[in-house]
Design a protein around this motif. Structure first.
Motif, PDB file in Angstrom:
ATOM      1  N   MET A   1     -48.049  -7.949 -18.101  1.00 12.98           N
ATOM      2  CA  MET A   1     -47.756  -8.310 -16.869  1.00 12.98           C
ATOM      3  C   MET A   1     -47.291  -7.131 -16.246  1.00 12.98           C
ATOM      4  O   MET A   1     -46.399  -6.648 -16.556  1.00 12.98           O
ATOM      5  CB  MET A   1     -46.665  -9.313 -16.628  1.00 12.98           C
ATOM      6  N   SER A   2     -47.729  -6.733 -14.837  1.00 18.51           N
ATOM      7  CA  SER A   2     -47.144  -5.418 -14.312  1.00 18.51           C
ATOM      8  C   SER A   2     -46.049  -5.703 -13.474  1.00 18.51           C
ATOM      9  O   SER A   2     -46.087  -6.880 -12.691  1.00 18.51           O
ATOM     10  CB  SER A   2     -48.270  -4.787 -13.394  1.00 18.51           C
ATOM     11  N   SER A  25     -39.213 -12.800 -15.150  1.00 15.84           N
ATOM     12  CA  SER A  25     -40.700 -13.567 -14.767  1.00 15.84           C
ATOM     13  C   SER A  25     -41.054 -14.536 -15.974  1.00 15.84           C
ATOM     14  O   SER A  25     -41.398 -15.668 -15.811  1.00 15.84           O
ATOM     15  CB  SER A  25     -41.529 -12.357 -14.825  1.00 15.84           C
ATOM     16  N   ALA A  26     -40.691 -13.990 -17.246  1.00 11.35           N
ATOM     17  CA  ALA A  26     -41.036 -14.859 -18.311  1.00 11.35           C
ATOM     18  C   ALA A  26     -40.269 -16.044 -18.338  1.00 11.35           C
ATOM     19  O   ALA A  26     -40.724 -17.098 -18.611  1.00 11.35           O
ATOM     20  CB  ALA A  26     -40.634 -13.883 -19.808  1.00 11.35           C
ATOM     21  N   TYR A  27     -39.005 -16.174 -17.844  1.00 13.65           N
ATOM     22  CA  TYR A  27     -38.018 -17.186 -17.943  1.00 13.65           C
ATOM     23  C   TYR A  27     -38.754 -18.059 -16.911  1.00 13.65           C
ATOM     24  O   TYR A  27     -38.491 -19.399 -17.360  1.00 13.65           O
ATOM     25  CB  TYR A  27     -36.675 -16.760 -17.363  1.00 13.65           C
ATOM     26  N   LEU A  28     -39.083 -17.771 -15.767  1.00 14.83           N
ATOM     27  CA  LEU A  28     -39.694 -18.658 -14.856  1.00 14.83           C
ATOM     28  C   LEU A  28     -40.903 -19.279 -15.537  1.00 14.83           C
ATOM     29  O   LEU A  28     -41.307 -20.509 -15.140  1.00 14.83           O
ATOM     30  CB  LEU A  28     -40.065 -17.872 -13.685  1.00 14.83           C
ATOM     31  N   ASP A  29     -41.660 -18.861 -16.216  1.00 18.92           N
ATOM     32  CA  ASP A  29     -43.028 -19.274 -16.869  1.00 18.92           C
ATOM     33  C   ASP A  29     -42.399 -19.841 -18.527  1.00 18.92           C
ATOM     34  O   ASP A  29     -43.399 -20.435 -19.042  1.00 18.92           O
ATOM     35  CB  ASP A  29     -43.861 -18.105 -17.373  1.00 18.92           C
ATOM     36  N   ASP A  30     -41.286 -20.138 -18.629  1.00 18.35           N
ATOM     37  CA  ASP A  30     -40.655 -20.771 -19.805  1.00 18.35           C
ATOM     38  C   ASP A  30     -41.203 -20.013 -20.974  1.00 18.35           C
ATOM     39  O   ASP A  30     -41.897 -20.786 -22.064  1.00 18.35           O
ATOM     40  CB  ASP A  30     -41.029 -22.249 -19.828  1.00 18.35           C
ATOM     41  N   GLU A  31     -41.222 -18.947 -21.036  1.00 17.65           N
ATOM     42  CA  GLU A  31     -41.780 -17.876 -22.073  1.00 17.65           C
ATOM     43  C   GLU A  31     -40.713 -16.926 -22.904  1.00 17.65           C
ATOM     44  O   GLU A  31     -40.979 -16.170 -23.229  1.00 17.65           O
ATOM     45  CB  GLU A  31     -43.177 -17.138 -21.542  1.00 17.65           C
ATOM     46  N   VAL A  32     -39.623 -17.616 -22.915  1.00 16.17           N
ATOM     47  CA  VAL A  32     -38.563 -16.926 -23.480  1.00 16.17           C
ATOM     48  C   VAL A  32     -37.976 -17.515 -24.614  1.00 16.17           C
ATOM     49  O   VAL A  32     -37.900 -18.821 -24.798  1.00 16.17           O
ATOM     50  CB  VAL A  32     -37.439 -16.512 -22.331  1.00 16.17           C
ATOM     51  N   SER A  33     -37.400 -16.838 -25.503  1.00 19.25           N
ATOM     52  CA  SER A  33     -36.349 -17.311 -26.755  1.00 19.25           C
ATOM     53  C   SER A  33     -35.426 -17.863 -26.249  1.00 19.25           C
ATOM     54  O   SER A  33     -34.908 -17.642 -25.105  1.00 19.25           O
ATOM     55  CB  SER A  33     -36.356 -16.247 -27.721  1.00 19.25           C
ATOM     56  N   ALA A  34     -34.565 -18.762 -27.019  1.00 17.81           N
ATOM     57  CA  ALA A  34     -33.379 -19.313 -26.623  1.00 17.81           C
ATOM     58  C   ALA A  34     -32.277 -18.188 -26.396  1.00 17.81           C
ATOM     59  O   ALA A  34     -31.488 -18.218 -25.652  1.00 17.81           O
ATOM     60  CB  ALA A  34     -32.679 -20.006 -27.932  1.00 17.81           C
TER      61      ALA A  34
END
Length: 64
Positions: A1-2, A25-34
């Motif tokens: 992602m740019s 951005s990853a947090y908003l997409d629920d693509e983060v670790s704990a």
């Protein structure tokens, strides 16, 4: 992602670090670790610039 074109400035002309933006951005997409989730939530609790960026992102995402 740019992250190009997405840096957010506050009244002091500070810029949100591109790495923070990427993680937010990853947090908003629920693509983060704990661990990453905890880090972003700490930023959101304590950093007005991150808070403003977070509040502006959902609007940006709906216009894609």
């Amino acid at each position: 992602m740019s992250t190009q074109g997405y840096a957010v400035e506050d009244s002091r002309h500070d810029r949100l670090d591109p790495e923070r933006f990427e993680l937010l951005s990853a947090y908003l997409d629920d693509e983060v670790s704990a661990e990453e989730r905890a880090e972003v939530e700490a930023w959101l609790a304590n950093d007005p610039l991150v808070q403003r960026c977070y509040e502006s992102l959902p609007v940006s995402y709906t216009h894609l």
